[in-house]
Scaffold this active site. Structure first.
Site, PDB file in Angstrom:
ATOM      1  N   GLU A 271       0.841  -1.211   0.000  1.00  0.00           N
ATOM      2  CA  GLU A 271       0.000   0.000   0.000  1.00  0.00           C
ATOM      3  C   GLU A 271       0.871   1.255   0.000  1.00  0.00           C
ATOM      4  O   GLU A 271       0.526   2.251  -0.625  1.00  0.00           O
ATOM      5  CB  GLU A 271      -0.939   0.012   1.210  1.00  0.00           C
ATOM      6  CG  GLU A 271      -1.930  -1.136   1.246  1.00  0.00           C
ATOM      7  CD  GLU A 271      -2.724  -1.276  -0.045  1.00  0.00           C
ATOM      8  OE1 GLU A 271      -3.177  -0.251  -0.593  1.00  0.00           O
ATOM      9  OE2 GLU A 271      -2.873  -2.414  -0.524  1.00  0.00           O
ATOM     10  N   TRP A 274       1.835   1.732  -3.479  1.00  0.00           N
ATOM     11  CA  TRP A 274       0.737   2.363  -4.242  1.00  0.00           C
ATOM     12  C   TRP A 274       0.789   3.877  -4.068  1.00  0.00           C
ATOM     13  O   TRP A 274       0.522   4.642  -4.989  1.00  0.00           O
ATOM     14  CB  TRP A 274      -0.638   1.874  -3.754  1.00  0.00           C
ATOM     15  CG  TRP A 274      -1.138   0.644  -4.438  1.00  0.00           C
ATOM     16  CD1 TRP A 274      -1.150  -0.618  -3.914  1.00  0.00           C
ATOM     17  CD2 TRP A 274      -1.733   0.539  -5.755  1.00  0.00           C
ATOM     18  NE1 TRP A 274      -1.703  -1.500  -4.828  1.00  0.00           N
ATOM     19  CE2 TRP A 274      -2.075  -0.812  -5.961  1.00  0.00           C
ATOM     20  CE3 TRP A 274      -2.002   1.456  -6.764  1.00  0.00           C
ATOM     21  CZ2 TRP A 274      -2.674  -1.265  -7.139  1.00  0.00           C
ATOM     22  CZ3 TRP A 274      -2.597   1.005  -7.942  1.00  0.00           C
ATOM     23  CH2 TRP A 274      -2.927  -0.345  -8.123  1.00  0.00           C
ATOM     24  N   TRP A 302     -21.709  10.500 -18.831  1.00  0.00           N
ATOM     25  CA  TRP A 302     -22.119  10.549 -17.425  1.00  0.00           C
ATOM     26  C   TRP A 302     -23.508  11.161 -17.300  1.00  0.00           C
ATOM     27  O   TRP A 302     -23.893  12.001 -18.118  1.00  0.00           O
ATOM     28  CB  TRP A 302     -21.115  11.366 -16.602  1.00  0.00           C
ATOM     29  CG  TRP A 302     -19.710  10.833 -16.621  1.00  0.00           C
ATOM     30  CD1 TRP A 302     -18.636  11.402 -17.256  1.00  0.00           C
ATOM     31  CD2 TRP A 302     -19.224   9.635 -16.015  1.00  0.00           C
ATOM     32  NE1 TRP A 302     -17.503  10.627 -17.064  1.00  0.00           N
ATOM     33  CE2 TRP A 302     -17.833   9.537 -16.308  1.00  0.00           C
ATOM     34  CE3 TRP A 302     -19.809   8.624 -15.245  1.00  0.00           C
ATOM     35  CZ2 TRP A 302     -17.036   8.482 -15.865  1.00  0.00           C
ATOM     36  CZ3 TRP A 302     -19.019   7.575 -14.803  1.00  0.00           C
ATOM     37  CH2 TRP A 302     -17.655   7.514 -15.112  1.00  0.00           C
ATOM     38  N   ASN A 340     -10.694   2.010   3.510  1.00  0.00           N
ATOM     39  CA  ASN A 340     -10.359   1.842   2.087  1.00  0.00           C
ATOM     40  C   ASN A 340     -11.373   1.004   1.324  1.00  0.00           C
ATOM     41  O   ASN A 340     -11.768   1.358   0.212  1.00  0.00           O
ATOM     42  CB  ASN A 340      -8.968   1.210   1.965  1.00  0.00           C
ATOM     43  CG  ASN A 340      -8.585   0.998   0.519  1.00  0.00           C
ATOM     44  OD1 ASN A 340      -8.498   1.949  -0.257  1.00  0.00           O
ATOM     45  ND2 ASN A 340      -8.390  -0.257   0.121  1.00  0.00           N
ATOM     46  N   TRP A 358     -16.885  10.776 -11.979  1.00  0.00           N
ATOM     47  CA  TRP A 358     -15.985  10.541 -10.847  1.00  0.00           C
ATOM     48  C   TRP A 358     -15.469  11.836 -10.236  1.00  0.00           C
ATOM     49  O   TRP A 358     -15.195  11.909  -9.040  1.00  0.00           O
ATOM     50  CB  TRP A 358     -14.817   9.640 -11.259  1.00  0.00           C
ATOM     51  CG  TRP A 358     -13.976  10.177 -12.382  1.00  0.00           C
ATOM     52  CD1 TRP A 358     -14.132   9.948 -13.712  1.00  0.00           C
ATOM     53  CD2 TRP A 358     -12.831  11.059 -12.271  1.00  0.00           C
ATOM     54  NE1 TRP A 358     -13.184  10.616 -14.446  1.00  0.00           N
ATOM     55  CE2 TRP A 358     -12.364  11.301 -13.590  1.00  0.00           C
ATOM     56  CE3 TRP A 358     -12.162  11.646 -11.210  1.00  0.00           C
ATOM     57  CZ2 TRP A 358     -11.270  12.121 -13.859  1.00  0.00           C
ATOM     58  CZ3 TRP A 358     -11.073  12.460 -11.469  1.00  0.00           C
ATOM     59  CH2 TRP A 358     -10.634  12.691 -12.782  1.00  0.00           C
ATOM     60  N   TRP A 381     -10.161   7.258  -7.190  1.00  0.00           N
ATOM     61  CA  TRP A 381     -11.413   7.524  -7.910  1.00  0.00           C
ATOM     62  C   TRP A 381     -11.349   7.021  -9.345  1.00  0.00           C
ATOM     63  O   TRP A 381     -12.282   6.409  -9.849  1.00  0.00           O
ATOM     64  CB  TRP A 381     -11.769   9.020  -7.858  1.00  0.00           C
ATOM     65  CG  TRP A 381     -12.582   9.297  -6.634  1.00  0.00           C
ATOM     66  CD1 TRP A 381     -12.120   9.728  -5.435  1.00  0.00           C
ATOM     67  CD2 TRP A 381     -13.993   9.088  -6.484  1.00  0.00           C
ATOM     68  NE1 TRP A 381     -13.153   9.807  -4.538  1.00  0.00           N
ATOM     69  CE2 TRP A 381     -14.312   9.430  -5.153  1.00  0.00           C
ATOM     70  CE3 TRP A 381     -14.999   8.657  -7.336  1.00  0.00           C
ATOM     71  CZ2 TRP A 381     -15.614   9.341  -4.663  1.00  0.00           C
ATOM     72  CZ3 TRP A 381     -16.303   8.574  -6.854  1.00  0.00           C
ATOM     73  CH2 TRP A 381     -16.599   8.908  -5.526  1.00  0.00           C
TER      74      TRP A 381
HETATM   75  C1  LIG Z   1     -11.837   6.421  -3.971  1.00  0.00           C
HETATM   76  C2  LIG Z   1     -10.595   6.441  -3.105  1.00  0.00           C
HETATM   77  C3  LIG Z   1     -10.123   7.643  -2.605  1.00  0.00           C
HETATM   78  C4  LIG Z   1      -8.971   7.663  -1.818  1.00  0.00           C
HETATM   79  N1  LIG Z   1      -8.493   8.878  -1.349  1.00  0.00           N
HETATM   80  C5  LIG Z   1      -7.358   8.919  -0.623  1.00  0.00           C
HETATM   81  C6  LIG Z   1      -6.841  10.159  -0.166  1.00  0.00           C
HETATM   82  O1  LIG Z   1      -7.367  11.230  -0.454  1.00  0.00           O
HETATM   83  N2  LIG Z   1      -5.720  10.134   0.620  1.00  0.00           N
HETATM   84  C7  LIG Z   1      -5.094   8.957   0.938  1.00  0.00           C
HETATM   85  O2  LIG Z   1      -4.076   9.002   1.647  1.00  0.00           O
HETATM   86  N3  LIG Z   1      -5.533   7.779   0.493  1.00  0.00           N
HETATM   87  C8  LIG Z   1      -6.655   7.713  -0.271  1.00  0.00           C
HETATM   88  N4  LIG Z   1      -7.130   6.506  -0.692  1.00  0.00           N
HETATM   89  C9  LIG Z   1      -6.358   5.283  -0.402  1.00  0.00           C
HETATM   90  C10 LIG Z   1      -6.760   4.551   0.906  1.00  0.00           C
HETATM   91  O3  LIG Z   1      -8.141   4.354   0.946  1.00  0.00           O
HETATM   92  C11 LIG Z   1      -6.320   5.294   2.159  1.00  0.00           C
HETATM   93  O4  LIG Z   1      -4.954   5.635   2.068  1.00  0.00           O
HETATM   94  C12 LIG Z   1      -6.503   4.444   3.409  1.00  0.00           C
HETATM   95  O5  LIG Z   1      -7.851   4.067   3.549  1.00  0.00           O
HETATM   96  C13 LIG Z   1      -6.055   5.220   4.631  1.00  0.00           C
HETATM   97  O6  LIG Z   1      -6.235   4.472   5.797  1.00  0.00           O
HETATM   98  P1  LIG Z   1      -4.997   3.874   6.593  1.00  0.00           P
HETATM   99  O7  LIG Z   1      -4.004   4.940   6.875  1.00  0.00           O
HETATM  100  O8  LIG Z   1      -5.546   3.107   7.741  1.00  0.00           O
HETATM  101  O9  LIG Z   1      -4.382   2.896   5.500  1.00  0.00           O
HETATM  102  P2  LIG Z   1      -3.425   1.620   5.613  1.00  0.00           P
HETATM  103  O10 LIG Z   1      -4.179   0.487   5.026  1.00  0.00           O
HETATM  104  O11 LIG Z   1      -2.855   1.461   6.944  1.00  0.00           O
HETATM  105  O12 LIG Z   1      -2.279   1.973   4.551  1.00  0.00           O
HETATM  106  C14 LIG Z   1      -1.081   2.646   4.935  1.00  0.00           C
HETATM  107  C15 LIG Z   1      -0.852   3.854   4.084  1.00  0.00           C
HETATM  108  O13 LIG Z   1      -0.651   3.489   2.729  1.00  0.00           O
HETATM  109  C16 LIG Z   1      -1.182   4.482   1.870  1.00  0.00           C
HETATM  110  N5  LIG Z   1      -2.215   3.861   1.051  1.00  0.00           N
HETATM  111  C17 LIG Z   1      -3.017   2.838   1.399  1.00  0.00           C
HETATM  112  N6  LIG Z   1      -3.807   2.490   0.359  1.00  0.00           N
HETATM  113  C18 LIG Z   1      -3.491   3.315  -0.650  1.00  0.00           C
HETATM  114  C19 LIG Z   1      -3.964   3.457  -1.983  1.00  0.00           C
HETATM  115  N7  LIG Z   1      -4.886   2.665  -2.503  1.00  0.00           N
HETATM  116  N8  LIG Z   1      -3.436   4.453  -2.735  1.00  0.00           N
HETATM  117  C20 LIG Z   1      -2.471   5.256  -2.263  1.00  0.00           C
HETATM  118  N9  LIG Z   1      -1.993   5.162  -1.010  1.00  0.00           N
HETATM  119  C21 LIG Z   1      -2.489   4.207  -0.221  1.00  0.00           C
HETATM  120  C22 LIG Z   1      -1.786   5.562   2.754  1.00  0.00           C
HETATM  121  O14 LIG Z   1      -0.828   6.582   2.913  1.00  0.00           O
HETATM  122  C23 LIG Z   1      -2.026   4.813   4.051  1.00  0.00           C
HETATM  123  O15 LIG Z   1      -2.033   5.641   5.187  1.00  0.00           O
HETATM  124  C24 LIG Z   1      -8.282   6.460  -1.519  1.00  0.00           C
HETATM  125  C25 LIG Z   1      -8.782   5.243  -2.026  1.00  0.00           C
HETATM  126  C26 LIG Z   1      -9.925   5.238  -2.811  1.00  0.00           C
HETATM  127  C27 LIG Z   1     -10.439   3.924  -3.340  1.00  0.00           C
END
Ligand SMILES: Cc1cc2nc3c(=O)[nH]c(=O)nc-3n(C[C@H](O)[C@H](O)[C@H](O)COP(=O)(O)OP(=O)(O)OC[C@H]3O[C@@H](n4cnc5c(N)ncnc54)[C@H](O)[C@@H]3O)c2cc1C
Length: 445
Positions: A271, A274, A302, A340, A358, A381
């Site tokens: 993650e 990512w 859309w 997430n 979106w 998104w």
């Molecule tokens: C529609 C959509 C919108 C999102 N918007 C954001 C946003 O604005 N900001 C954001 O930080 N993340 C976003 N995410 C990614 C992800 O959902 C969040 O990072 C995550 O839910 C944050 O919770 P956590 O810190 O407990 O994540 P954990 O699961 O603990 O992950 C650790 C870290 O990895 C990074 N990460 C995790 N998943 C992703 C991912 N898919 N893409 C990029 N980085 C990721 C984040 O920095 C996160 O804090 C989005 C995902 C989707 C599907």
């Protein structure tokens, strides 16, 4: 003349440890000042109650205290205004030769930094921005053909292959005692003076808050793979807001994950990769901010008009009649964070079941997410809308009822965010909406 003084401009790196700009400035200059600017062009567009502003305000306060502790009384200069004017003016007033900061990869920030750099250059002051926020930046990782990666798996392989120790070793900060003292009368403006009110933010802010979450998550990281998709569980780290504002260093997190020999840690590291991946996408393709990554999908028809607007409103307010979608939207509205799995479900629902662009959803998340990050939000998104790089294929459409059954089997999460008897009828029929979505995308790519 040898350089004598520098100004460290703190932005989304609100910590005193493992800090690229502080290390650089203290390593090369005798006198170092630190500044944070509450940047009006950003703040003026926000509502008076904004959890992020409160988070930043509290984190800046904590950082100021930490810098004062380590430097025996010095601290952060805090300004409120337009950074494009304030930073060059302050640099001149302080007589520094260089302004040092961490690189920001968002298009508007790149423009702002270019304006600051030009204004500084007119006075022979250098502007240096450094990689801090990500492990690999810009085009440091290139495909065999020399281009950007638009598919995650080969990017991840290249990321792992190129991970030399210096990539993750801390940017050690030494010599903080040389941080310049603040002038008399310097103080941090109150939230109200910045034009904001206190919110219901219940999160612990700053590096202290990050540390607390990180300490807790290190004991759970081994379970990440099995727990991460269940929103009723404490399965993820919740560090996103801290990564966004730099109250914790990405290198520290990656280093720890690399030492763990569990599936959970590997999956969590994925993650973090990512996160880098989407940053490199945004850097190479700043147009994705408002356009489909895959240009063919600019032609998706859309839904627009009064019905679409009413449905969009129902989605925003958690009134779609699909309990998991509604609970998720209420989690966002009441806490500023959404799990997430639910970000994927709600984004899929808006773009596929409701056929709404979106960008409308992306902007709504941008306003409400504490961890809002253009690169990750846009990437997420466009993934859900199938318009992005390495996205969900357009014909694979989440069923919001099945998602609830699989990921909230006992309805625990839904109950947490739904009032008694608070189940409006579904605003669309999923099976029919699915057919419409397939028609909308068919033949476009
Ligand atoms: C529609 C959509 C919108 C999102 N918007 C954001 C946003 O604005 N900001 C954001 O930080 N993340 C976003 N995410 C990614 C992800 O959902 C969040 O990072 C995550 O839910 C944050 O919770 P956590 O810190 O407990 O994540 P954990 O699961 O603990 O992950 C650790 C870290 O990895 C990074 N990460 C995790 N998943 C992703 C991912 N898919 N893409 C990029 N980085 C990721 C984040 O920095 C996160 O804090 C989005 C995902 C989707 C599907």
């Amino acid at each position: 003349m040898t350089p004598t003084a520098a100004l460290v401009w703190f932005r989304r790196d609100l910590r005193a440890r493992d800090h690229a700009a502080l290390r650089e400035a203290l390593g090369r200059f005798g006198r170092v000042h630190g500044v944070f600017v509450f940047d009006r062009p950003i703040l003026d567009a926000l509502p008076e109650e904004d959890r992020r502003v409160e988070f930043i305000h509290g984190s800046v306060r904590e950082l100021d205290r930490e810098l004062a502790r380590q430097s025996k009384g010095a601290g952060l200069l805090v300004r409120h205004g337009d950074a494009r004017e304030l930073i060059p003016r302050l640099a001149l007033e302080l007589g520094v030769q260089e302004v040092v900061c961490a690189t920001d990869y968002e298009p508007k920030a790149i423009q702002r930094d270019a304006a600051v750099a030009r204004a500084l250059e007119a006075h022979n002051i250098a502007f240096t921005s450094l990689r801090d926020k990500v492990i690999f930046e810009k085009d440091e990782l290139k495909t065999g053909a020399g281009g950007m990666y638009s598919v995650f798996t080969p990017y991840r392989k290249a990321w792992m292959r190129s991970l030399a120790p210096h990539r993750v070793s801390p940017f050690e900060v030494e010599g903080l005692e040389r941080l310049a003292p603040k002038g008399a009368g310097e103080r941090i403006p109150e939230l109200a003076e910045l034009g904001f009110r206190k919110t219901d933010l219940s999160l612990r802010v700053g590096s202290g808050g990050a540390r607390e979450l990180w300490d807790g998550f290190q004991t759970r990281i081994g379970n990440y793979q099995q727990d991460r998709d269940f929103p009723a569980l404490e399965g993820t780290s919740r560090l996103s807001v801290h990564l966004r504002f730099g109250t914790i260093s990405i290198r520290e997190l990656v280093r720890f994950a690399l030492t763990q020999d569990t599936e959970g840690a590997q999956s969590w590291l994925n993650e973090l990769v990512w996160r880098d991946f989407y940053h490199q996408i945004l850097w190479h393709r700043p147009d994705v901010e408002s356009h489909a990554f895959k240009r063919a999908y600019e032609a998706v028809p859309w839904e627009e008009g009064a019905v679409a607007d009413a449905r969009f409103e129902a989605w925003c307010e958690g009134r779609t009649g699909y309990p998991l979608v509604d609970a998720a939207m209420r989690q966002l509205l009441s806490t500023g964070w959404m799990h997430n799995r639910l970000r994927m479900v709600t984004a899929s629902f808006l773009t596929k079941d409701l056929g709404i662009h979106w960008l409308r959803g992306e902007r709504f998340f941008a306003r409400h997410l504490l961890d809002y990050d253009l690169a990750a939000n846009n990437g997420g998104w466009q993934w859900a809308a199938s318009t992005g790089c390495d996205a969900q294929p357009w014909f694979r459409i989440f069923n919001p009822t099945t998602q609830a059954r699989t990921f909230d089997p006992k309805g625990e999460f839904i109950r947490r965010y739904q009032g008694d008897g608070d189940f409006p009828p579904p605003i669309v029929d999923h099976a029919l909406a699915r057919q419409d979505a397939l028609r909308r995308f068919k033949g476009l790519a």
